[in-house]
Design a protein around this motif. Structure first.
Motif, PDB file in Angstrom:
ATOM      1  N   GLU A 209      41.124  43.345  48.008  1.00 32.68           N
ATOM      2  CA  GLU A 209      40.332  42.745  46.941  1.00 32.68           C
ATOM      3  C   GLU A 209      38.967  42.441  47.524  1.00 32.68           C
ATOM      4  O   GLU A 209      38.870  41.945  48.646  1.00 32.68           O
ATOM      5  N   GLU A 282      37.318  37.602  42.386  1.00 26.89           N
ATOM      6  CA  GLU A 282      37.639  39.003  42.663  1.00 26.89           C
ATOM      7  C   GLU A 282      36.744  39.890  41.796  1.00 26.89           C
ATOM      8  O   GLU A 282      36.877  39.901  40.575  1.00 26.89           O
ATOM      9  N   GLN A 285      38.889  45.782  43.246  1.00 28.65           N
ATOM     10  CA  GLN A 285      40.099  45.961  44.055  1.00 28.65           C
ATOM     11  C   GLN A 285      40.342  47.438  44.281  1.00 28.65           C
ATOM     12  O   GLN A 285      40.120  48.257  43.386  1.00 28.65           O
TER      13      GLN A 285
HETATM   14 MG    MG Z   1      42.941  42.996  41.189  1.00 30.03          MG
END
Ligand code: MG
Ligand code: ATP
Length: 442
Positions: A209, A282, A285
């Protein structure tokens, strides 16, 4: 753009429903309007930023060899039955039926569809590697949509998918995306740290991430603080070469999200002074999951030896709309947003302190033309109104530069140039101000 003709519905009050700075500021700066829980209309100012972010991501994807296409938002339920995820995905998936009672869904991600496209056309190792991506709206019926664009239900994602003959080549594809991510986030003025992560419903073993540290972030993270000073790879990095070293460099120090955090390893690898426990957002990813989709969906390729095997896949997401909020979280003050130049909706705001007075109008028009020609994308505040309100609006919308032109200054042959970040002001001639901006001499 002239403010008198633009659509910039700024709010003087902070809306009560917004809890974090980025959400409050996006509403106040007239960037965004909520249409339903987690579903937003992007107003003109917000859309300009969204497009800038999209553009940077697109450039870095293309540079890394990924190829853009566009898949639909609606997908057939049967496609997801092939991978077994239709039932597994649960209540986050918005399920829809059409007039023929055909079951559809609003795509939360596209592994199945891209695998279906790939298997229809690609059968030989000679066509590999391939990396296909799109930038498309997603829908996830989040339990708790909140914080504005940070956790929406409808949101814009860039999602890329890599296809390779074997695991080694698959990891090389993963590394290309890893490097492209470092570059893309850094170009937006963000420090996004890749951290070991759980792969969740996408699947696979290898996953990172990319996290921007912010007190309002939803994840707890543990990292070696020295990562904050790491340099990102240069634009001329050779994507055809081995990127293993660049990736090992960034993954050599400890950084993990709470789901996979290992206190024992953390303490062994990181000196007490370097340990940093923080919260983070985040913004992207990366996943390598091998044959998780290619086996059930029968996406196979023939190798040089003539044998057929399931293609090795990875997927790579970036939250384009979440990034707008993340950048604001990372860059604002009490007065408003402070846009990093590459994502600013306009490069400079020109404030006309006395619209209707010939000399001031003339100077503003000259400045506008010169800055427009130089690619600065100026926003000229040519509206009636008190200076205080104009200054407040400019600070709120956070353009990197303000050029303030009024009758008193002009009588002395000067204007004011203000840098939004840091607030430094300078009084100088209009020519000198334009020279400074357009030649980058500041
Ligand atoms: Mg994710
Ligand atoms: P989260 O853990 O935040 O729910 P995720 O891990 O489920 O996200 P991914 O499947 O990895 O999300 O999606 C890729 C990117 O899309 C994420 O890194 C994030 O930046 C963005 N994203 C995911 N869900 C949302 C959402 N509800 N609103 C806005 N952006 C989102």
């Amino acid at each position: 753009m002239r403010l008198s003709r633009y659509f910039l519905p700024v709010l003087r009050e902070t809306p009560a429903e917004a809890q974090i700075a980025s959400h409050q500021l996006m509403l106040r700066a007239g960037m965004l309007r909520q249409e339903a829980a987690g579903i937003y209309a992007w107003l003109p100012l917000g859309l300009r930023v969204l497009k800038k972010i999209e553009h940077i991501v697109r450039e870095e994807m293309d540079r890394a060899g990924a190829i853009e296409l566009l898949m639909p938002t609606l997908q057939l339920a049967d496609l997801w039955r092939e991978s077994g995820r239709y039932d597994a995905y649960g209540a986050e998936m918005l399920r829809i039926s059409d007039r023929h009672q055909r079951e559809l869904l609003f795509g939360p991600t596209n592994e199945e569809m891209i695998t279906e496209i790939f298997r229809a056309y690609v059968h030989s190792y000679k066509e590999l590697p391939k990396n296909l991506y799109h930038i498309q709206w997603k829908f996830r019926d989040e339990l708790r949509p909140r914080f504005g664009v940070m956790r929406g239900r409808e949101f814009l994602m860039k999602d890329a998918y890599s296809f390779d003959l074997d695991e080694e080549a698959g990891r090389a594809s993963y590394n290309r995306m890893f490097v492209a991510y470092l570059r893309a986030f850094s170009r937006m003025g963000l420090k996004a740290i890749p951290m070991q992560a759980e792969s969740g419903p996408i699947g696979g073993e290898l996953s990172h991430e990319f996290i921007v540290l912010a007190s309002t972030g939803e994840s707890a993270v543990y990292l070696d603080r020295r990562l904050l000073d790491f340099e990102v790879p240069h634009a001329r990095i050779e994507y055809g070469g081995d990127l293993g070293e660049a990736v090992r460099n960034w993954t050599g120090l400890y950084a993990a999200t709470e789901d996979v955090h290992d206190p024992e390893r953390y303490e062994r690898l990181t000196a007490p002074a370097d340990r940093l426990t923080a919260r983070g957002i985040e913004v992207g990813q990366t996943f390598f999951f091998g044959d998780k989709y290619s086996v059930p969906m029968k996406a196979t390729v023939t190798g040089a030896d003539g044998a057929e095997r399931p293609v090795q896949m990875g997927s790579y997401g970036i939250g384009i709309s979440r990034l707008v909020g993340a950048i604001i979280e990372a860059s604002h003050d009490d007065e408003g947003i402070i846009w990093p130049e590459p994502v600013a909706p306009f490069g400079v705001g020109i404030i006309n302190l006395r619209p209707g007075e010939e000399a001031v109008d003339g100077a503003c028009e000259n400045a506008y033309d010169a800055l427009d020609r130089a690619g600065f994308e100026p926003l000229l505040d040519d509206t009636e109104g008190r200076p205080g309100g104009k200054f407040a609006t400019m600070d709120l919308i956070g353009l990197p530069w303000q050029l303030i032109i009024g009758p008193r200054g002009l009588a002395d042959g000067v204007v004011e140039l203000k840098r939004r970040a840091g607030g430094l002001r300078e009084t100088l001639s209009l020519e000198a101000a334009l020279e400074r901006l357009t030649r980058g001499k500041y």
